[in-house]
Design a protein around this motif. Structure first.
Motif, PDB file in Angstrom:
ATOM      1  N   TRP A   1       5.335   3.179  -2.329  1.00  0.00           N
ATOM      2  CA  TRP A   1       4.598   1.952  -2.053  1.00  0.00           C
ATOM      3  C   TRP A   1       5.452   1.084  -1.140  1.00  0.00           C
ATOM      4  O   TRP A   1       6.633   0.855  -1.412  1.00  0.00           O
TER       5      TRP A   1
ATOM      6  N   VAL B   1      -5.855   6.853  -3.587  1.00  0.00           N
ATOM      7  CA  VAL B   1      -5.865   5.541  -2.968  1.00  0.00           C
ATOM      8  C   VAL B   1      -7.117   5.411  -2.109  1.00  0.00           C
ATOM      9  O   VAL B   1      -7.489   6.339  -1.395  1.00  0.00           O
TER      10      VAL B   1
ATOM     11  N   GLN C   1      -8.300  -3.508   5.377  1.00  0.00           N
ATOM     12  CA  GLN C   1      -7.303  -2.882   4.506  1.00  0.00           C
ATOM     13  C   GLN C   1      -6.917  -1.522   5.058  1.00  0.00           C
ATOM     14  O   GLN C   1      -7.720  -0.595   5.049  1.00  0.00           O
TER      15      GLN C   1
ATOM     16  N   THR D   1     -10.384   2.287  -0.616  1.00  0.00           N
ATOM     17  CA  THR D   1     -10.806   0.906  -0.456  1.00  0.00           C
ATOM     18  C   THR D   1     -12.044   0.649  -1.301  1.00  0.00           C
ATOM     19  O   THR D   1     -12.910   1.511  -1.446  1.00  0.00           O
TER      20      THR D   1
ATOM     21  N   THR E   1       0.845  -1.186   0.000  1.00  0.00           N
ATOM     22  CA  THR E   1       0.000   0.000   0.000  1.00  0.00           C
ATOM     23  C   THR E   1       0.881   1.238   0.000  1.00  0.00           C
ATOM     24  O   THR E   1       2.106   1.151   0.136  1.00  0.00           O
TER      25      THR E   1
END
Length: 252
Positions: free
Chosen positions: A96, A144, A132, A146, A85
């Motif tokens: 990342w 970014v 997550q 979910t 992530t």
């Protein structure tokens, strides 16, 4: 039992980092000022241990001599190590990264249908719980977020004129989701939404068929998952409005 099938799967899988996660700096909204994301060639693959169990039920002549139905109920439980992530490493560089510990994804999936020949109905439902995490400042220029944990669909219809004409309607439910912003506590919640569709088709011959669909019948305004902070903060919804399609297919 020919009307019931039980299944169980246990698997070890892995996902290597993408080329973009490994080597390419920049972001979705990169404007040339600074590097929103640095490359990270030290990323290691995600490793997953997953369990999937369930049952398939099927039968004919349930309520009449010619009807048939099926139902699938399944449960999945996945443990992911080295989850990739967006975040900051020990040097406070945005990139990342692999998360420590395990990320858990689990839930129940239901799928079924019933068909009399003249009338039919199909349903699908996913109720999940995904742990997550969202990285620090993941929403600044990187979009970014979910995906929704919960999805549902109900499709009902009927056949006429010796089953040449089919007319139906569909209800689609998409659960709430989260778009990253400053940090996980200050993330932006995206509400759930429900859409209604209509569709139909007519078999002119065994080689030629016409069809139509009307998606988002009531022209509902909504944000899709992973919309991005720009659209959300501007108040501009980006879900597709009422969409009408008419066409035909032919086979030789």
């Amino acid at each position: 039992m020919d009307w019931a099938q039980f299944y169980a799967t246990y698997a070890h899988t892995m996902r290597p980092p993408t080329t973009s996660e490994l080597f390419y700096p920049g972001g979705h909204n990169f404007n040339g000022v600074g590097d929103p994301i640095n490359n990270n060639p030290n990323l290691v693959p995600e490793e997953q241990k997953g369990l999937d169990i369930g049952v398939n039920l099927m039968g004919e002549g349930l309520l009449s001599a010619t009807d048939k139905g099926h139902l699938k109920i399944g449960y999945f439980y996945n443990r992911i190590e080295n989850y990739i992530t967006y975040g900051y490493d020990a040097n406070n560089d945005a990139k990342w990264i692999n998360l420590a510990g395990e990320t858990i994804m689990q839930g129940v999936e239901i799928e079924g249908g019933y068909d009399t020949g003249r009338l039919y109905a199909n349903i699908s439902l996913t109720i999940a719980d995904t742990d997550q995490p969202l990285g620090l400042a993941a929403g600044f220029g990187n979009d970014v977020g979910t995906l929704p944990d919960d999805f549902g669909m109900l499709d009902v219809g009927a056949r006429f004129l010796e089953e040449k004409l089919t007319v139906g309607g569909r209800v689609r439910y998409v659960g709430d989701s989260i778009q990253a912003y400053v940090n996980e506590e200050q993330s932006l919640e995206r509400p759930a939404y429900t859409l209604f569709d209509l569709y139909g088709s007519y078999k002119v011959s065994k080689h030629f068929e016409t069809f139509f669909t009307v998606e988002n019948l009531f022209d509902k305004a909504y944000w899709t998952a992973n919309t991005g902070t720009g659209d959300i903060l501007s108040g501009i919804t980006n879900g597709r409005g009422r969409t009408i399609m008419v066409g035909a297919t032919t086979r030789f």
